[in-house]
Design a protein around this motif. Sequence first.
Motif, short mmCIF file in Angstrom:
data_model
loop_
_atom_site.label_atom_id
_atom_site.label_comp_id
_atom_site.label_asym_id
_atom_site.label_seq_id
_atom_site.Cartn_x
_atom_site.Cartn_y
_atom_site.Cartn_z
N MET A 1 0.82 -1.20 0.00
CA MET A 1 0.00 0.00 0.00
C MET A 1 0.87 1.26 0.00
N ALA A 2 1.96 1.22 0.74
CA ALA A 2 2.86 2.37 0.80
C ALA A 2 3.47 2.66 -0.57
N LEU A 3 3.73 1.59 -1.33
CA LEU A 3 4.29 1.76 -2.67
C LEU A 3 3.31 2.49 -3.58
N PHE A 4 2.03 2.19 -3.48
CA PHE A 4 1.01 2.88 -4.28
C PHE A 4 0.90 4.35 -3.90
N LYS A 5 1.00 4.64 -2.61
CA LYS A 5 0.94 6.03 -2.16
C LYS A 5 2.14 6.80 -2.68
N LEU A 6 3.31 6.17 -2.64
CA LEU A 6 4.52 6.82 -3.15
C LEU A 6 4.40 7.06 -4.66
N ALA A 7 3.91 6.06 -5.39
CA ALA A 7 3.75 6.21 -6.84
C ALA A 7 2.74 7.31 -7.16
N PHE A 8 1.65 7.37 -6.43
CA PHE A 8 0.64 8.40 -6.66
C PHE A 8 1.21 9.79 -6.35
N ALA A 9 1.95 9.92 -5.25
CA ALA A 9 2.55 11.21 -4.89
C ALA A 9 3.57 11.65 -5.94
N THR A 10 4.35 10.70 -6.44
CA THR A 10 5.34 11.02 -7.47
C THR A 10 4.65 11.46 -8.76
N ALA A 11 3.61 10.74 -9.18
CA ALA A 11 2.88 11.10 -10.39
C ALA A 11 2.20 12.46 -10.25
N ALA A 12 1.65 12.74 -9.08
CA ALA A 12 1.01 14.04 -8.84
C ALA A 12 2.04 15.16 -8.87
N ALA A 13 3.19 14.94 -8.26
CA ALA A 13 4.24 15.96 -8.27
C ALA A 13 4.76 16.21 -9.68
N TYR A 14 4.94 15.15 -10.45
CA TYR A 14 5.39 15.31 -11.84
C TYR A 14 4.35 16.05 -12.67
N GLY A 15 3.08 15.70 -12.50
CA GLY A 15 2.01 16.39 -13.22
C GLY A 15 1.96 17.87 -12.88
N LEU A 16 2.12 18.20 -11.61
CA LEU A 16 2.14 19.59 -11.18
C LEU A 16 3.34 20.33 -11.78
N ARG A 18 4.93 19.58 -14.61
CA ARG A 18 4.69 19.78 -16.04
C ARG A 18 3.66 20.90 -16.28
N TYR A 19 2.67 20.98 -15.44
CA TYR A 19 1.66 22.03 -15.57
C TYR A 19 2.27 23.40 -15.33
N MET A 20 3.13 23.52 -14.34
CA MET A 20 3.72 24.82 -14.00
C MET A 20 4.75 25.28 -15.03
N THR A 21 5.40 24.37 -15.73
CA THR A 21 6.46 24.73 -16.68
C THR A 21 6.02 24.60 -18.14
N ARG A 22 4.74 24.49 -18.43
CA ARG A 22 4.27 24.23 -19.79
C ARG A 22 4.46 25.40 -20.74
N ASP A 23 4.47 26.62 -20.27
CA ASP A 23 4.53 27.78 -21.16
C ASP A 23 5.93 28.38 -21.29
N GLN A 24 6.91 27.75 -20.69
CA GLN A 24 8.26 28.30 -20.76
C GLN A 24 8.87 27.97 -22.11
#
Length: 81
Positions: A1-16, A18-24
Amino acid sequence: MALFKLAFATAAAYGLYRYMTRDQKVQRAAFADGEASGGPVEVRNAGPEGMRSDPPQWDKVDEASDESFPASDPPAIPRAS
């Protein structure tokens, strides 16, 4: 379960991220503005017009060398008669 939480947190951080740096605007070190092709292999046009900074001197040998890159042999230098 901890591995899924870590994967979800990593994916969310990466998505954020990419969203913040999309217009550079990405600027390549060797390319003048508008020169980068954006493909998997980026090749700039030969000559000082394709460079980001202007060289202090530019002659026929520099032009021949720049046009021949990435050839395996250096350009021939014409001899004065």
